[in-house]
Design a protein around this motif. Structure first.
Motif, PDB file in Angstrom:
ATOM      1  N   THR A 315      15.343 -36.359 -16.000  1.00  0.00           N
ATOM      2  CA  THR A 315      14.346 -35.739 -16.717  1.00  0.00           C
ATOM      3  C   THR A 315      13.358 -35.661 -15.697  1.00  0.00           C
ATOM      4  O   THR A 315      12.521 -34.618 -15.553  1.00  0.00           O
ATOM      5  N   ARG A 318      13.811 -32.318 -13.713  1.00  0.00           N
ATOM      6  CA  ARG A 318      13.407 -31.369 -14.227  1.00  0.00           C
ATOM      7  C   ARG A 318      12.082 -31.061 -14.482  1.00  0.00           C
ATOM      8  O   ARG A 318      11.842 -29.464 -14.402  1.00  0.00           O
ATOM      9  N   LEU A 319      11.342 -31.903 -14.780  1.00  0.00           N
ATOM     10  CA  LEU A 319       9.966 -31.851 -14.993  1.00  0.00           C
ATOM     11  C   LEU A 319       9.307 -31.396 -13.645  1.00  0.00           C
ATOM     12  O   LEU A 319       8.188 -30.704 -13.686  1.00  0.00           O
ATOM     13  N   THR A 322      10.114 -27.828 -12.865  1.00  0.00           N
ATOM     14  CA  THR A 322       9.435 -27.030 -13.619  1.00  0.00           C
ATOM     15  C   THR A 322       7.834 -26.872 -13.219  1.00  0.00           C
ATOM     16  O   THR A 322       7.290 -25.605 -13.400  1.00  0.00           O
ATOM     17  N   THR A 346      11.982 -23.076 -23.199  1.00  0.00           N
ATOM     18  CA  THR A 346      12.361 -24.215 -22.558  1.00  0.00           C
ATOM     19  C   THR A 346      10.937 -24.595 -21.564  1.00  0.00           C
ATOM     20  O   THR A 346      10.785 -25.754 -21.491  1.00  0.00           O
ATOM     21  N   ARG A 350       8.834 -28.001 -21.699  1.00  0.00           N
ATOM     22  CA  ARG A 350       8.874 -29.027 -20.382  1.00  0.00           C
ATOM     23  C   ARG A 350       7.393 -29.168 -20.066  1.00  0.00           C
ATOM     24  O   ARG A 350       6.864 -30.134 -19.673  1.00  0.00           O
ATOM     25  N   GLN A 353       5.508 -31.725 -22.140  1.00  0.00           N
ATOM     26  CA  GLN A 353       5.900 -33.043 -21.554  1.00  0.00           C
ATOM     27  C   GLN A 353       4.879 -33.384 -20.303  1.00  0.00           C
ATOM     28  O   GLN A 353       4.541 -34.274 -20.327  1.00  0.00           O
TER      29      GLN A 353
END
Length: 378
Positions: A315, A318-319, A322, A346, A350, A353
């Motif tokens: 995670t 990915r963050l 991004t 998506t 993200r 988040q």
């Protein structure tokens, strides 16, 4: 004893003939010097005044030694040593070996013409005259060989001395010595300073081959740490240098005014740790800046990206990617999605988040910190 000296001693010229030939030496010497001036361009204007008088005396002395041998004396060593020193002096006067040997060839011809006339007038028979000619030319060949040896030895000595001066200059340049020291060193080495220098750092094993294809004024220093060498290339065409060194592990630093090439060397040395193969430091400035203080950069990443610390590794990755894409594309969601090969929704999810974890990410200070922290992947 040389063949020429031994032959002259056995030629059996009588004292009257030798005396007559000696009387011709001043005129013959003048004719030799004039012929050299007329026929060898390197000596044009060089044999006038005091120098001309010195050379005329040297010619008379050399031919006089030849006649001394014919009269029973052995002065060959004196003549040979004088010829050797003449060769060394020609280097100091800036004349080449070719010019020196040309002068000997012209001198031999003119000297023979003058002495032959005197020998014939003294009644030397035809067979004796032929032998006399052969021995005179052999004697002058021996003198020219001695001069050539002196010329070569002086060049070698000067070459080694210049190499030492060039090496010292190169060391002073990469050490950042002051301008007065550099100007003195350049003058001592006989090296004309260019407008600029570019440092190239590469393995020592590749240095000489690279040096041969670059500007002949390029300075080379081999004995650096880790078996590396540096080339300091004058007034470099950067693209041309990179093409010439494309098949070598060379790092090309920035071009700097010649007295400030130390900064080019420092950057090339630092950049060498970033990549293998040929590297242009102008194309890796961001990496160089970020690597300038590795510990400080690690601390920056740790502080700025602390909100991701408690996330699962997948995670967090990915963050992070991004957020990096969002910063690079100035928040344009479709472009961010295209760069990550994901759907815009998506990206929206993200980034929601990310905002929950980081809070405000739009202030200039926050954008700068995040951009720097994410400039290089973990």
């Amino acid at each position: 004893m040389s063949r020429a000296v031994g032959g002259v001693a056995e030629l059996g010229l009588d004292h009257a003939t030798i005396t007559a030939l000696r009387a011709l030496l001043p005129v013959t010497a003048n004719e030799v010097v004039q012929a050299v001036i007329d026929e060898v361009p390197s000596y044009e204007g060089a044999l006038s005044g005091r120098m001309g008088g010195t050379i005329r005396r040297a010619v008379r002395t050399a031919l006089g030694h030849f006649l001394d041998v014919a009269d029973g004396a052995d002065t060959q060593q004196v003549a040979t040593e004088a010829a050797y020193e003449l060769g060394r002096g020609e280097v100091r006067d800036g004349r080449s070996m070719d010019a020196l040997l040309s002068a000997y060839r012209v001198g031999a011809r003119v000297a023979w013409r003058g002495l032959a006339a005197g020998a014939v007038s003294s009644g030397l028979p035809a067979e004796g005259l032929a032998t006399f000619a052969e021995l005179l030319f052999a004697y002058i060949d021996e003198l020219s060989a001695a001069s050539a040896a002196g010329h070569a030895d002086e060049l070698a000595v000067r070459g080694r001395a210049r190499e030492r001066h060039l090496e010292r200059l190169c060391r002073d340049l990469i050490a950042g010595a002051n301008e007065d020291v550099l100007l003195t060193g350049a003058e001592r080495a006989g090296w004309t300073p260019p407008g600029s220098l570019t440092a190239v750092v590469l393995p020592s094993a590749q240095a000489h081959a690279a040096h041969r294809v670059l500007d002949p004024r390029t300075l080379l220093l081999e004995d650096l740490q880790d078996s590396t060498a540096v080339l300091l290339v004058p007034d470099a065409d950067r693209g041309h240098v990179l093409r010439l060194l494309a098949d070598r592990s060379a790092v090309v630093g920035p071009t700097r005014p010649w007295t400030r090439v130390a900064s080019s060397f420092t950057r090339a040395t630092r950049a060498r740790a970033l990549s293998e193969g040929t590297l242009d430091t102008e194309r890796c400035l961001v990496d160089l800046v970020l690597a300038a203080d590795a510990e400080a950069y690690a601390d920056l990443r740790a502080r700025v990206l602390a909100p991701l610390r408690d996330q699962r590794p997948a995670t967090a990755r990915r963050l992070e990617e991004t957020l990096r894409a969002w910063l690079l594309h100035h928040g344009r969601r479709d472009e961010v999605a295209a760069s990550l090969f994901v759907h815009p929704q998506t990206v929206r999810y993200r980034m929601g988040q990310v905002r929950d974890l980081f809070g405000d990410i739009t202030s200039p200070e926050r954008v700068l910190e995040l951009t720097l922290a994410l400039a290089r992947p973990a």
